[in-house]
Design a protein around this motif. Structure first.
Motif, PDB file in Angstrom:
ATOM      1  N   ARG A 221      -5.706  -4.474  -1.700  1.00 10.56           N
ATOM      2  CA  ARG A 221      -6.643  -3.531  -2.296  1.00 10.56           C
ATOM      3  C   ARG A 221      -7.787  -3.213  -1.340  1.00 10.56           C
ATOM      4  NH1 ARG A 221      -9.744  -4.286  -8.147  1.00 10.56           N
ATOM      5  NH2 ARG A 221     -10.992  -2.376  -8.040  1.00 10.56           N
ATOM      6  N   ALA A 222      -8.349  -4.240  -0.691  1.00  9.97           N
ATOM      7  CA  ALA A 222      -9.450  -4.024   0.250  1.00  9.97           C
ATOM      8  C   ALA A 222      -9.002  -3.168   1.440  1.00  9.97           C
ATOM      9  CB  ALA A 222      -9.995  -5.364   0.739  1.00  9.97           C
ATOM     10  N   ALA A 223      -7.771  -3.414   1.924  1.00 11.91           N
ATOM     11  CA  ALA A 223      -7.254  -2.637   3.053  1.00 11.91           C
ATOM     12  C   ALA A 223      -7.062  -1.172   2.663  1.00 11.91           C
ATOM     13  CB  ALA A 223      -5.938  -3.238   3.538  1.00 11.91           C
ATOM     14  N   ILE A 224      -6.560  -0.942   1.457  1.00 11.22           N
ATOM     15  CA  ILE A 224      -6.372   0.441   0.986  1.00 11.22           C
ATOM     16  C   ILE A 224      -7.721   1.151   0.867  1.00 11.22           C
ATOM     17  CG2 ILE A 224      -5.682   1.840  -1.005  1.00 11.22           C
ATOM     18  CD1 ILE A 224      -3.523  -0.294  -1.557  1.00 11.22           C
ATOM     19  N   GLU A 225      -8.691   0.500   0.234  1.00 10.44           N
ATOM     20  CA  GLU A 225     -10.004   1.111   0.051  1.00 10.44           C
ATOM     21  C   GLU A 225     -10.666   1.409   1.394  1.00 10.44           C
ATOM     22  OE1 GLU A 225     -11.947  -1.750  -2.428  1.00 10.44           O
ATOM     23  OE2 GLU A 225     -11.122  -0.905  -4.294  1.00 10.44           O
TER      24      GLU A 225
END
Length: 242
Positions: A221-225
């Motif tokens: 999720r952090a990488a996508i954001e």
């Protein structure tokens, strides 16, 4: 946490020394568990499994599916710890049933002879009730490591914490320190579960050398954001007439 064998195969080949398959909080069925643990075969990454609380019967079963160890949540009494350890050890040290067909195939014909000293039994101290029984819990033999659950522990003490960077109340910090000191006195490693890079830095500074440094869900999720924001920043810069 993501019930994907492909995700586990990627992570197990990315430099992690161990992965914890979370049966407690994720939607794994039997076939998916088997596939996820099996995706680590041929790597140097050890698959562990967090079983459901109060289900020592799951431990021998998950070890027979190829897990190298277990994380046992909500260990609140010495009896909880003893039941978990019994299922990690073959007789006469414990009560684990013989049936490790996959382990004999993948880990060698002598698996049953060495498994007692090879399987990792990691317990979680994550409730205020466990603090009252801490010494008697840790005096149960064959505990390989402790993984404090600071979010659940805080909740049981009347505080609400979220996963990720958090300001931990003084009372909870003191409880974690108590766990760490009791473990150190018995030479039992503590495995912290930081929610951010600064928390990992703190854990390393305190001398911890085994760290559970995140979840696939939160990392993904952090990488996508971050990628979306980088793309938007780039697009905004190109659209700037100046």
């Amino acid at each position: 946490m993501l019930d994907s064998a492909l995700t586990c195969a990627l992570l197990s080949r990315s430099g992690y020394e161990f992965l914890v398959v979370d049966l407690q909080h994720s939607p794994f069925d039997v076939r998916r568990i088997e596939a996820v643990i099996g995706s680590c075969v041929g790597t140097t990454c050890s698959p562990l499994a967090r079983v459901l609380p109060g289900r020592p019967d799951q431990i021998g079963w998950i070890l027979d599916l190829g897990a190298h160890g277990v994380v046992v949540p909500l260990v609140n009494t010495p009896d909880d710890a003893k039941r978990a350890i019994d299922q990690c050890k073959y007789p006469p040290r414990g009560r684990r049933s013989i049936g490790a067909v996959r382990n004999l195939m993948f880990r060698g014909a002598d698996y049953a002879d060495v498994a007692d000293d090879d399987v990792a039994c990691i317990i979680q101290i994550e409730h205020v009730d466990a603090l009252a029984n801490l010494d008697s819990i840790l005096d149960v033999g064959d505990i390989d490591a402790i993984m404090p659950g600071h979010i659940d522990l805080a909740r049981s003490m009347g505080y609400k914490l979220q996963y990720g960077p958090a300001s931990i109340p003084t009372e909870v910090t003191a409880a974690i320190a108590e766990i760490e000191q009791a473990a150190k006195k018995r030479s039992i490693p503590v495995i912290p579960v930081p929610g951010s890079l600064p928390e990992i830095e703190v854990a390393l500074a305190k001398g911890h050398r085994v760290i559970c440094c995140g979840t696939d869900f939160h990392t993904f999720r952090a990488a996508i954001e971050r990628q979306i924001q980088d793309c938007r920043d780039l697009a905004a810069g190109l659209a700037d007439p100046s």
